[in-house]
Design a protein around this motif. Structure first.
Motif, short mmCIF file in Angstrom:
data_model
loop_
_atom_site.label_atom_id
_atom_site.label_comp_id
_atom_site.label_asym_id
_atom_site.label_seq_id
_atom_site.Cartn_x
_atom_site.Cartn_y
_atom_site.Cartn_z
N LYS A 22 0.83 -1.21 0.00
CA LYS A 22 0.00 0.00 0.00
C LYS A 22 0.86 1.26 0.00
O LYS A 22 0.54 2.24 -0.65
CB LYS A 22 -0.94 0.01 1.21
N ALA A 23 1.97 1.23 0.72
CA ALA A 23 2.87 2.37 0.77
C ALA A 23 3.55 2.58 -0.58
O ALA A 23 3.72 3.72 -1.03
CB ALA A 23 3.91 2.19 1.87
N LEU A 24 3.91 1.50 -1.22
CA LEU A 24 4.54 1.58 -2.54
C LEU A 24 3.57 2.15 -3.56
O LEU A 24 3.91 3.04 -4.33
CB LEU A 24 5.03 0.21 -2.96
N VAL A 28 3.87 5.83 -5.58
CA VAL A 28 3.79 5.98 -7.04
C VAL A 28 2.66 6.93 -7.40
O VAL A 28 2.81 7.79 -8.28
CB VAL A 28 3.59 4.61 -7.72
N ARG A 29 1.55 6.83 -6.72
CA ARG A 29 0.39 7.69 -7.03
C ARG A 29 0.64 9.15 -6.65
O ARG A 29 -0.05 10.03 -7.17
CB ARG A 29 -0.86 7.15 -6.35
N ALA A 35 -2.57 7.04 -12.34
CA ALA A 35 -2.21 5.63 -12.55
C ALA A 35 -3.14 4.71 -11.77
O ALA A 35 -3.41 4.93 -10.59
CB ALA A 35 -0.77 5.38 -12.13
N THR A 36 -3.61 3.68 -12.44
CA THR A 36 -4.46 2.70 -11.78
C THR A 36 -3.57 1.67 -11.09
O THR A 36 -2.39 1.52 -11.41
CB THR A 36 -5.38 1.98 -12.77
N LYS A 37 -4.16 0.94 -10.17
CA LYS A 37 -3.42 -0.11 -9.48
C LYS A 37 -2.92 -1.15 -10.47
O LYS A 37 -1.79 -1.63 -10.38
CB LYS A 37 -4.32 -0.75 -8.42
N LYS A 38 -3.75 -1.49 -11.42
CA LYS A 38 -3.40 -2.48 -12.44
C LYS A 38 -2.17 -2.01 -13.24
O LYS A 38 -1.27 -2.80 -13.52
CB LYS A 38 -4.59 -2.69 -13.37
N GLU A 39 -2.13 -0.74 -13.61
CA GLU A 39 -1.00 -0.21 -14.35
C GLU A 39 0.28 -0.24 -13.51
O GLU A 39 1.35 -0.55 -14.03
CB GLU A 39 -1.28 1.23 -14.80
#
Length: 97
Positions: A22-24, A28-29, A35-39
């Motif tokens: 979750k922190a990673l 990134v976000r 950016a989506t989680k999938k991306e």
């Protein structure tokens, strides 16, 4: 929208030893809010496959644990059915013996 290469570079830059998924994702976000989680997960696999030097244990762990998880919809298992034999052709085959 950020490219997979841009997301992979960001992942390499923000990943730290012992970082939780979750922190990673949050790190990134911060740089790529669209950016989506999938991306991000795909970019993590891309970063690993690209094979640049360094310790990527956290990216590997993140990519594997998050690859099938989707916030919007749970993963459902599907039971495959066996094909039913055509009864007419099966009965004809027994009659000729």
């Amino acid at each position: 929208m950020a490219s997979i290469e841009e997301l992979a570079n960001t992942l390499r830059g923000v990943a730290a030893s012992g970082m939780k998924p979750k922190a990673l994702l949050a790190a990134v976000r911060e740089k790529h809010p669209e950016a989506t989680k999938k991306e991000v997960v795909r970019a993590a696999f891309y970063a690993l496959a690209e094979g640049q030097s360094g310790d990527h244990a956290d990216l590997h762990s993140f990519a594997l644990t998050e690859r099938a998880v989707d916030d919007d919809e749970p993963v459902k298992s599907v039971k495959l059915r066996k094909k039913k034999k055509d009864r007419k052709s099966a009965s004809e085959g027994h009659a000729t013996h």
